[in-house]
Design a protein around this motif. Structure first.
Motif, PDB file in Angstrom:
ATOM      1  N   ALA A 111       0.854  -1.192   0.000  1.00  0.00           N
ATOM      2  CA  ALA A 111       0.000   0.000   0.000  1.00  0.00           C
ATOM      3  C   ALA A 111       0.888   1.240   0.000  1.00  0.00           C
ATOM      4  O   ALA A 111       2.101   1.161   0.184  1.00  0.00           O
ATOM      5  N   THR A 112       0.264   2.394  -0.216  1.00  0.00           N
ATOM      6  CA  THR A 112       0.953   3.679  -0.192  1.00  0.00           C
ATOM      7  C   THR A 112       0.201   4.618   0.742  1.00  0.00           C
ATOM      8  O   THR A 112      -1.039   4.633   0.746  1.00  0.00           O
ATOM      9  N   LEU A 113       0.944   5.386   1.516  1.00  0.00           N
ATOM     10  CA  LEU A 113       0.356   6.334   2.454  1.00  0.00           C
ATOM     11  C   LEU A 113       0.297   7.729   1.848  1.00  0.00           C
ATOM     12  O   LEU A 113       1.233   8.177   1.172  1.00  0.00           O
ATOM     13  N   TYR A 114      -0.807   8.427   2.109  1.00  0.00           N
ATOM     14  CA  TYR A 114      -0.993   9.809   1.684  1.00  0.00           C
ATOM     15  C   TYR A 114      -1.649  10.580   2.821  1.00  0.00           C
ATOM     16  O   TYR A 114      -2.273  10.006   3.721  1.00  0.00           O
ATOM     17  N   ARG A 115      -1.532  11.881   2.749  1.00  0.00           N
ATOM     18  CA  ARG A 115      -2.339  12.769   3.588  1.00  0.00           C
ATOM     19  C   ARG A 115      -3.207  13.590   2.664  1.00  0.00           C
ATOM     20  O   ARG A 115      -2.701  14.396   1.875  1.00  0.00           O
ATOM     21  N   LEU A 116      -4.514  13.385   2.729  1.00  0.00           N
ATOM     22  CA  LEU A 116      -5.463  14.067   1.858  1.00  0.00           C
ATOM     23  C   LEU A 116      -5.985  15.322   2.558  1.00  0.00           C
ATOM     24  O   LEU A 116      -6.522  15.244   3.667  1.00  0.00           O
ATOM     25  N   VAL A 117      -5.834  16.459   1.869  1.00  0.00           N
ATOM     26  CA  VAL A 117      -6.215  17.753   2.435  1.00  0.00           C
ATOM     27  C   VAL A 117      -7.140  18.460   1.452  1.00  0.00           C
ATOM     28  O   VAL A 117      -6.822  18.591   0.262  1.00  0.00           O
ATOM     29  N   ALA A 118      -8.285  18.916   1.926  1.00  0.00           N
ATOM     30  CA  ALA A 118      -9.212  19.658   1.077  1.00  0.00           C
ATOM     31  C   ALA A 118      -8.662  21.050   0.813  1.00  0.00           C
ATOM     32  O   ALA A 118      -8.103  21.701   1.697  1.00  0.00           O
ATOM     33  N   CYS A 119      -8.829  21.513  -0.429  1.00  0.00           N
ATOM     34  CA  CYS A 119      -8.373  22.840  -0.833  1.00  0.00           C
ATOM     35  C   CYS A 119      -9.551  23.582  -1.449  1.00  0.00           C
ATOM     36  O   CYS A 119     -10.102  23.150  -2.461  1.00  0.00           O
ATOM     37  N   HIS A 120      -9.966  24.685  -0.827  1.00  0.00           N
ATOM     38  CA  HIS A 120     -11.105  25.477  -1.292  1.00  0.00           C
ATOM     39  C   HIS A 120     -10.634  26.885  -1.637  1.00  0.00           C
ATOM     40  O   HIS A 120     -10.109  27.601  -0.783  1.00  0.00           O
ATOM     41  N   GLY A 121     -10.818  27.253  -2.909  1.00  0.00           N
ATOM     42  CA  GLY A 121     -10.393  28.579  -3.334  1.00  0.00           C
ATOM     43  C   GLY A 121      -8.908  28.821  -3.145  1.00  0.00           C
ATOM     44  O   GLY A 121      -8.480  29.953  -2.924  1.00  0.00           O
ATOM     45  N   LEU A 147      -5.860  25.725   1.974  1.00  0.00           N
ATOM     46  CA  LEU A 147      -5.939  24.398   2.568  1.00  0.00           C
ATOM     47  C   LEU A 147      -6.911  24.447   3.740  1.00  0.00           C
ATOM     48  O   LEU A 147      -6.692  25.166   4.723  1.00  0.00           O
ATOM     49  N   ALA A 148      -8.000  23.671   3.615  1.00  0.00           N
ATOM     50  CA  ALA A 148      -9.131  23.831   4.524  1.00  0.00           C
ATOM     51  C   ALA A 148      -9.252  22.726   5.560  1.00  0.00           C
ATOM     52  O   ALA A 148     -10.181  22.749   6.369  1.00  0.00           O
ATOM     53  N   GLY A 149      -8.356  21.755   5.547  1.00  0.00           N
ATOM     54  CA  GLY A 149      -8.430  20.712   6.564  1.00  0.00           C
ATOM     55  C   GLY A 149      -8.322  19.322   5.981  1.00  0.00           C
ATOM     56  O   GLY A 149      -8.598  19.088   4.797  1.00  0.00           O
ATOM     57  N   ASP A 150      -7.909  18.390   6.831  1.00  0.00           N
ATOM     58  CA  ASP A 150      -7.710  17.007   6.406  1.00  0.00           C
ATOM     59  C   ASP A 150      -9.032  16.296   6.173  1.00  0.00           C
ATOM     60  O   ASP A 150     -10.033  16.560   6.852  1.00  0.00           O
ATOM     61  N   LEU A 151      -9.003  15.367   5.220  1.00  0.00           N
ATOM     62  CA  LEU A 151     -10.133  14.477   5.026  1.00  0.00           C
ATOM     63  C   LEU A 151     -10.127  13.402   6.117  1.00  0.00           C
ATOM     64  O   LEU A 151      -9.093  13.175   6.762  1.00  0.00           O
TER      65      LEU A 151
END
Length: 283
Positions: free
Chosen positions: A248-258, A261-265
């Motif tokens: 498997a592969t690890l990621y950090r998913l972060v929402a981006c609005h406009g 960076l608006a916070g982690d999923l």
């Protein structure tokens, strides 16, 4: 048997398996392909990073029909190798089914953590070039190294992409990747089965000039296996039962609005027997 002999045998088996793989499939696993496939851009500090961190975009392409493009932010520090590295990159992306993009004829130069301070005009032009790609392609997912991925070009690309997202006012998900250093708070563990893991390794092998000096493509399975070890507790929680898969592969998913960076999923594991779609991945 010596480590060199073990690696030689593994390389022989890998080459035979890669020949059997053929072109990457477009899977039809339920819930099936999306009527309007999304776009993904992989911002690679060097040619070969698209293979090392490519599990998530590879699965999205195969399982949901996403269009994936690798952006060769740089073609390495050696000008004499750049044409060859571009050719190797296109070959590797052909194995994965990814498109290839590059800002400028030879990618960008001097993408490092201190470039903005040393060469502000050059850095602004870099940001504008990446922001233009984001505005043109409007990706739903962007991959870039995390802020402490301990290599100057990786850290430079992180800051470059974050600034370009803000300049383009992008609405997307930023998937932070890791290779040279682990990241503190990954929230997504993406499994690859045997065939997809072999495809990533086979693509990495196409970077012939790099693996000639260091056969790191043969050690990629250990890197992916270690992500399962770490991700079992970092994503699922301390003391939880580890996943029952190998790679498997690890990621950090972060929402981006406009562009902000608006916070982690939410933390989540994505097993290979559940097809990846926008509904699962995007906020």
């Amino acid at each position: 048997m010596s480590p060199e002999a073990d690696l030689a045998r593994w390389r022989e088996h890998l080459t035979r398996f890669a020949d059997l793989l053929g072109p990457p499939p477009d899977r039809q696993a339920p819930p099936g392909r999306e009527p309007q496939p999304q776009r993904c851009l992989v911002f690679a500090p060097h040619p070969d990073d698209e293979c090392i961190v490519g599990a998530l975009p590879l699965r999205l392409k195969q399982e949901a029909g996403w269009r994936v493009a690798n952006v060769a932010v740089t073609l390495g520090s050696n000008p004499e190798r750049r044409a060859a590295r571009w050719a190797e990159l296109r070959d590797a992306c052909g194995v994965l089914g990814f498109e290839c993009l590059r800002p400028g004829a030879d990618g960008l130069t001097d993408v490092r953590p201190d470039t903005a301070e040393r060469e502000p005009a050059l850095w602004r032009s870099h940001v504008q070039a990446i922001a233009a790609l984001l505005a043109e392609h409007r990706p739903a997912l962007v991959l870039a190294p995390h802020a402490r991925d301990d290599n100057p070009s990786h850290i430079g690309v992180h800051h470059l992409v974050v600034e370009a997202l803000a300049a383009a006012r992008s609405n997307t998900v930023l998937a932070l990747t890791e290779f040279w250093s682990t990241q503190e708070a990954p929230n997504a563990l993406v499994q690859t089965g045997i065939a997809d893991t072999a495809r990533l390794i086979a693509a990495l092998e196409r970077h012939a000039g790099e693996i000639e000096r260091n056969p790191y493509h043969l050690r990629l399975p250990a890197f992916l296996a270690d992500a399962v070890r770490r991700g079992g507790e970092l994503v699922l929680g301390a003391g939880e039962a580890p996943p029952d898969f190998a790679f498997a592969t690890l990621y950090r998913l972060v929402a981006c609005h406009g562009g902000r960076l608006a916070g982690d999923l939410p933390r989540r594991v994505f097993p290979a027997d559940q097809a990846l779609t926008s509904a699962l991945l995007l906020p």
